[in-house]
Design an enzyme around this catalytic site. Structure first.
Site, PDB file in Angstrom:
ATOM      1  N   ASP A  21       0.861  -1.193   0.000  1.00 19.69           N
ATOM      2  CA  ASP A  21       0.000   0.000   0.000  1.00 19.69           C
ATOM      3  C   ASP A  21       0.893   1.237   0.000  1.00 19.69           C
ATOM      4  O   ASP A  21       1.782   1.379   0.835  1.00 19.69           O
ATOM      5  CB  ASP A  21      -0.892  -0.030   1.249  1.00 19.69           C
ATOM      6  CG  ASP A  21      -1.975   1.034   1.208  1.00 19.69           C
ATOM      7  OD1 ASP A  21      -3.163   0.663   1.237  1.00 19.69           O
ATOM      8  OD2 ASP A  21      -1.640   2.232   1.158  1.00 19.69           O
ATOM      9  N   ASP A  34      -3.889   2.356  -5.096  1.00 18.75           N
ATOM     10  CA  ASP A  34      -2.545   2.365  -4.497  1.00 18.75           C
ATOM     11  C   ASP A  34      -2.227   1.110  -3.711  1.00 18.75           C
ATOM     12  O   ASP A  34      -1.316   1.107  -2.910  1.00 18.75           O
ATOM     13  CB  ASP A  34      -2.367   3.612  -3.623  1.00 18.75           C
ATOM     14  CG  ASP A  34      -2.884   3.428  -2.210  1.00 18.75           C
ATOM     15  OD1 ASP A  34      -3.908   2.730  -2.051  1.00 18.75           O
ATOM     16  OD2 ASP A  34      -2.269   3.970  -1.285  1.00 18.75           O
ATOM     17  N   GLU A  35      -2.972   0.034  -3.941  1.00 16.88           N
ATOM     18  CA  GLU A  35      -2.650  -1.182  -3.182  1.00 16.88           C
ATOM     19  C   GLU A  35      -2.802  -2.432  -4.036  1.00 16.88           C
ATOM     20  O   GLU A  35      -3.611  -2.481  -4.963  1.00 16.88           O
ATOM     21  CB  GLU A  35      -3.527  -1.298  -1.922  1.00 16.88           C
ATOM     22  CG  GLU A  35      -4.977  -1.391  -2.234  1.00 16.88           C
ATOM     23  CD  GLU A  35      -5.880  -1.520  -1.019  1.00 16.88           C
ATOM     24  OE1 GLU A  35      -5.550  -2.242  -0.075  1.00 16.88           O
ATOM     25  OE2 GLU A  35      -6.956  -0.900  -1.063  1.00 16.88           O
TER      26      GLU A  35
HETATM   27  P1  TTP Z   1      -5.233   4.990   1.259  1.00 19.78           P
HETATM   28  O1  TTP Z   1      -4.214   3.952   0.948  1.00 19.78           O
HETATM   29  O2  TTP Z   1      -6.335   4.631   2.188  1.00 19.78           O
HETATM   30  O3  TTP Z   1      -4.522   6.260   1.923  1.00 19.78           O
HETATM   31  P2  TTP Z   1      -3.126   6.912   1.601  1.00 19.78           P
HETATM   32  O4  TTP Z   1      -2.361   6.130   0.594  1.00 19.78           O
HETATM   33  O5  TTP Z   1      -3.348   8.343   1.253  1.00 19.78           O
HETATM   34  O6  TTP Z   1      -2.396   6.888   2.999  1.00 19.78           O
HETATM   35  P3  TTP Z   1      -1.793   5.625   3.786  1.00 19.78           P
HETATM   36  O7  TTP Z   1      -2.030   4.425   2.954  1.00 19.78           O
HETATM   37  O8  TTP Z   1      -0.337   5.945   3.933  1.00 19.78           O
HETATM   38  O9  TTP Z   1      -2.509   5.601   5.085  1.00 19.78           O
HETATM   39  O10 TTP Z   1      -5.875   5.529  -0.066  1.00 19.78           O
HETATM   40  C1  TTP Z   1      -5.141   5.673  -1.276  1.00 19.78           C
HETATM   41  C2  TTP Z   1      -5.573   6.935  -1.999  1.00 19.78           C
HETATM   42  O11 TTP Z   1      -6.956   6.877  -2.258  1.00 19.78           O
HETATM   43  C3  TTP Z   1      -5.335   8.184  -1.198  1.00 19.78           C
HETATM   44  O12 TTP Z   1      -4.033   8.717  -1.389  1.00 19.78           O
HETATM   45  C4  TTP Z   1      -6.417   9.088  -1.707  1.00 19.78           C
HETATM   46  C5  TTP Z   1      -7.538   8.168  -2.128  1.00 19.78           C
HETATM   47  N1  TTP Z   1      -8.619   8.190  -1.115  1.00 19.78           N
HETATM   48  C6  TTP Z   1      -9.691   9.077  -1.303  1.00 19.78           C
HETATM   49  O13 TTP Z   1      -9.744   9.797  -2.305  1.00 19.78           O
HETATM   50  N2  TTP Z   1     -10.679   9.110  -0.339  1.00 19.78           N
HETATM   51  C7  TTP Z   1     -10.643   8.330   0.782  1.00 19.78           C
HETATM   52  O14 TTP Z   1     -11.551   8.404   1.629  1.00 19.78           O
HETATM   53  C8  TTP Z   1      -9.543   7.431   0.956  1.00 19.78           C
HETATM   54  C9  TTP Z   1      -9.456   6.547   2.176  1.00 19.78           C
HETATM   55  C10 TTP Z   1      -8.556   7.402  -0.015  1.00 19.78           C
HETATM   56 MG    MG Z   2      -2.143   4.058   0.789  1.00 16.73          MG
END
Ligand code: TTP
Ligand code: MG
Length: 347
Positions: free
Chosen positions: A8, A104-105
């Site tokens: 992720d 992103d995962e």
């Molecule tokens: P995440 O992987 O949940 O968050 P992140 O990568 O920003 O942070 P981390 O993993 O380090 O905790 O989500 C990936 C992307 O998806 C995030 O950068 C932005 C988008 N996203 C949204 O647009 N709305 C949301 O509610 C969430 C959770 C994520």
């Molecule tokens: Mg993330």
């Protein structure tokens, strides 16, 4: 026992913006809707902005109140999508079995590595390559299934690499807050918290009957989940799809020239369909032989390097079928009733 990784990206959208605008390095960055319009929410915030309590899905107006000095940026979805694709390509080069779970995962199956130590090395290399080529960090969890791998990737963010050995899963989960369990949303959390259940360990102490009483059917699933039980099957782009053909001959035969000719025709037809469906690579070739007595056997070969041409398919087909004409696979000189060929792990 499988070895499953969950990768992720860290603060994905915000990390891209920060990387692309070095003058903002180290400053709080919030990506989301326009604060001037006031409505709408935060997509994500970098770790600097999170220190002020800003997080995904929070109203943008609240983010402005918490971190007025932050850089507020609009969501550039197209760009993030392109970078996401490049990252998935990097990951795919280290392991062919990958399930992209969101922008992103991704889950990766590293069972082929043969050991946890080797799988961990591959994860380190993936992290290094993403950092070098894309200037971004990610966190990876390694475990025996997707559930624990996902929780593990979140365990040491950012830039983490957490390995949870199968026999340690229950112990690893115990101290975590119940919201760390995928599927426990605000509602289930509320129900459990009102009963004084804050950690996974406290839920682990309940019996199946307890959980059924509290949460119904779903409580039974949760009983397994809190013990780190979960699926280890990846939904890859190609596991869903294979292309194959087979033919039952008019008379049972051991005429190798005839059988090879029939199989070659099948290879041609498979190659056409493969191309028509827009696939570029295949990684596995499977041969099926049914003997005159109806016993069926399959032989397969997984290629070190994925292939794409009809010739490559024919070569593999020949390697698989030739032993059936001599002592290697056919010591009793049985006749063949049916032959089939199939390609799998298409990309
Ligand atoms: P995440 O992987 O949940 O968050 P992140 O990568 O920003 O942070 P981390 O993993 O380090 O905790 O989500 C990936 C992307 O998806 C995030 O950068 C932005 C988008 N996203 C949204 O647009 N709305 C949301 O509610 C969430 C959770 C994520
Ligand atoms: Mg993330």
């Amino acid at each position: 026992m499988k070895i499953i990784g969950h990768l992720d990206m860290d603060a994905f959208f915000a990390a891209i913006e920060e990387r692309d605008n070095p003058r903002w390095a180290g400053m709080p960055i919030v990506v989301g809707s326009d604060p001037a319009i006031g409505r709408g929410v935060v997509s994500t915030a970098n770790y600097e902005a999170r220190k002020f309590g800003v997080h995904s899905a929070m109203p943008i107006s609240q983010a402005v109140r918490l971190a007025p000095q932050a850089i507020f940026l609009p969501v550039n979805g197209r760009r993030y999508g392109q970078i996401s694709q490049r990252i998935m390509e990097i990951v795919s080069r280290h392991t062919p079995t990958i399930e992209q779970a969101s922008v992103d995962e991704a889950y990766i199956d590293l069972s082929r590595c043969g050991s946890w130590a080797k799988a961990k090395m591959v994860c380190r290399r993936i992290k290094q390559e993403i950092l070098k080529k894309e200037g971004l960090t990610c966190s990876i969890g390694l475990a025996a299934n997707k559930l624990v791998a996902k929780i593990a990737s979140d365990f040491k963010k950012p830039d983490g690499l957490t390995v949870v050995a199968p026999r340690k899963a229950t112990q690893f989960l115990a101290p975590l807050g119940i919201r760390k369990i995928p599927g426990i949303g605000p509602k289930a959390e509320g129900v459990l918290k009102r009963m004084g259940l804050d950690t996974v360990g406290q839920v682990q102490a309940l019996t199946e009957a307890d959980l059924y009483r509290i949460l119904g059917e779903w409580g039974l699933d949760l009983y397994e989940t809190v013990r780190g039980k979960g699926s280890d099957e990846l939904m890859t782009k190609w596991t869903a799809k294979s292309i194959g053909e087979q033919e039952t001959f008019d008379t049972d035969t051991l005429n190798s020239a005839f059988i090879i000719e029939r199989l070659s025709d099948m290879c041609q037809s498979i190659a056409r369909q493969f191309k028509r469906d827009g696939f570029k690579l295949f990684r596995r070739v499977v041969l099926t032989i049914r003997w005159a007595d109806f016993k069926t056997c399959t032989r397969s070969h997984t290629l070190q390097q994925p292939a794409q041409t009809p010739t490559a398919l024919k070569t593999e087909m020949l390697r698989l079928v030739l032993p059936f004409f001599d002592r290697r696979e056919n010591p009793k000189k049985q006749l063949i009733r049916l032959a089939g060929i199939r390609i799998e792990e298409l990309e």
